[in-house]
Design an enzyme around this catalytic site. Structure first.
Site: not given
Length: 353
Positions: A328, A38, A331
């Site tokens: 978040d 991600s 990240h």
């Protein structure tokens, strides 16, 4: 020290600009190929049957078009800045999207999938694309490029491109630490050996497919991720030392493995990008780089939200993420990614020399 690093960065940038010359949109290398999780996924998970997605607001709110793209960030990823630093005017398209077709494939592609890792079983837990499947997509991509550009130009693209790999965090935080069957069967040291074995296989496979410039990111200070502190910190607001120690141990092994691979292949440029120390410095000394919040993320409460939990209804989401190290709970923010990309540029100069 900060002034010295700034001077080094300016000098490197000037050299790179000179190398680019007057060819607008042409990078220092033919292309960029991106694999992993991600941290570098730009939309491959958007159409998968997975809950791990970021193709909805407030993700992407600070991107160029202010729309979510599938990036797990409010704006640009560190690799986006890296691609720009290399002289490109567009980003490698996410391979599983409609954008990845025709001439858009001739400067690289992005095969990364959020929640993927070195172990296929990690990706399978979240219906993400395993690293071995990402490699199969890359082989498919090679065939498409040969059909578009011909064998000679395709070979130049494959051999001259920079290959970036980001993996490992999901294996630990989203699998090993929460899976009693896994952490009961393997010590942290044994588990890291499994990951290094997968790393070796992946790099060797890339090499056999023509890759000669490979950059792999180290593990970050996993114990400093807001979600990790919430889940494993025992009520403390401090970084979880156990998780950070595991990251350091793994990073030492991946560096040793990389050195062994380079000795085996004298024509391979392989760089391990140190993400651990730059991100740890942002967490420990945020004000030094212009940040004011490094414990809580911008989205929601900033302690646990990511993916579906980070949405327009999440209470408490900040209005301006520029002072936050994390977007978040897993990240970095775009502002932090810019700092990390500058560190990558300096460390990766060997890949473009």
């Amino acid at each position: 020290m900060a002034a010295t690093m700034s001077m080094i960065f300016v000098l490197i940038t000037q050299v790179m600009v000179a190398m680019v010359g007057f060819s607008y949109g042409q990078g220092l290398v033919p292309g960029v190929m991106i694999f992993g999780d991600s941290v570098v996924d730009t939309g491959n998970n958007n159409n998968l049957y997975t809950l791990v997605k970021a193709n909805f607001p407030p993700y992407g709110r600070d991107f160029s078009n202010h729309n979510p793209t599938g990036r797990f960030c409010n704006g640009k990823l560190a690799t986006d800045f890296t691609v720009e630093n290399l002289g490109f005017t567009s980003y490698p398209p996410a391979y599983l999207t409609q954008e990845a077709q025709g001439k858009k494939l001739l400067h690289g592609a992005n095969f990364a999938s959020a929640s993927s890792g070195y172990l296929d079983r990690t990706a399978n837990l979240y219906q993400a694309v395993p690293l071995t499947q990402q490699l199969q997509y890359y082989k498919e991509y090679q065939s498409k490029v040969v059909g578009i550009a011909g064998k000679a130009k395709a070979a130049a693209l494959f051999g001259g491109s920079i290959y970036i790999l980001s993996a490992g965090s999901s294996d630990y935080v989203q699998n090993y630490y929460i899976n009693p069957l896994l952490n009961g069967a393997y010590t942290p040291e044994q588990f890291s050996d499994l990951l290094v074995h997968s790393f070796n296989s992946f790099v060797e496979n890339l090499y056999s497919l023509g890759a000669r410039r490979i950059g792999v990111t180290s593990l970050p200070p996993m114990g400093c991720l807001p979600a990790a502190i919430t889940l494993f910190g025992g009520g403390s607001n401090d970084c979880v030392a156990r998780l950070n120690n595991d990251a350091v141990a793994f990073n030492n092994k991946i560096n040793a493995a990389s050195n062994a691979i380079k000795k085996k292949h004298s024509n391979l440029k392989l760089v391990v990008f140190d993400i651990y120390n730059p991100l740890l410095d942002l967490v420990k000394n945020p004000a030094k780089s212009g940040f004011f919040e490094s414990r809580r993320a911008c989205c929601g409460t900033g302690t646990i939200e990511t993916s579906l939990l980070c949405n327009t209804g999440a209470p408490g989401t900040c209005t301006n993420a520029t002072g936050y190290v994390f977007w978040d709970s897993f990240h970095p923010s775009e502002a932090a990614n810019k700092v990390l990309s500058d560190a990558l540029l300096i460390q990766g100069i060997d890949l473009i020399s």
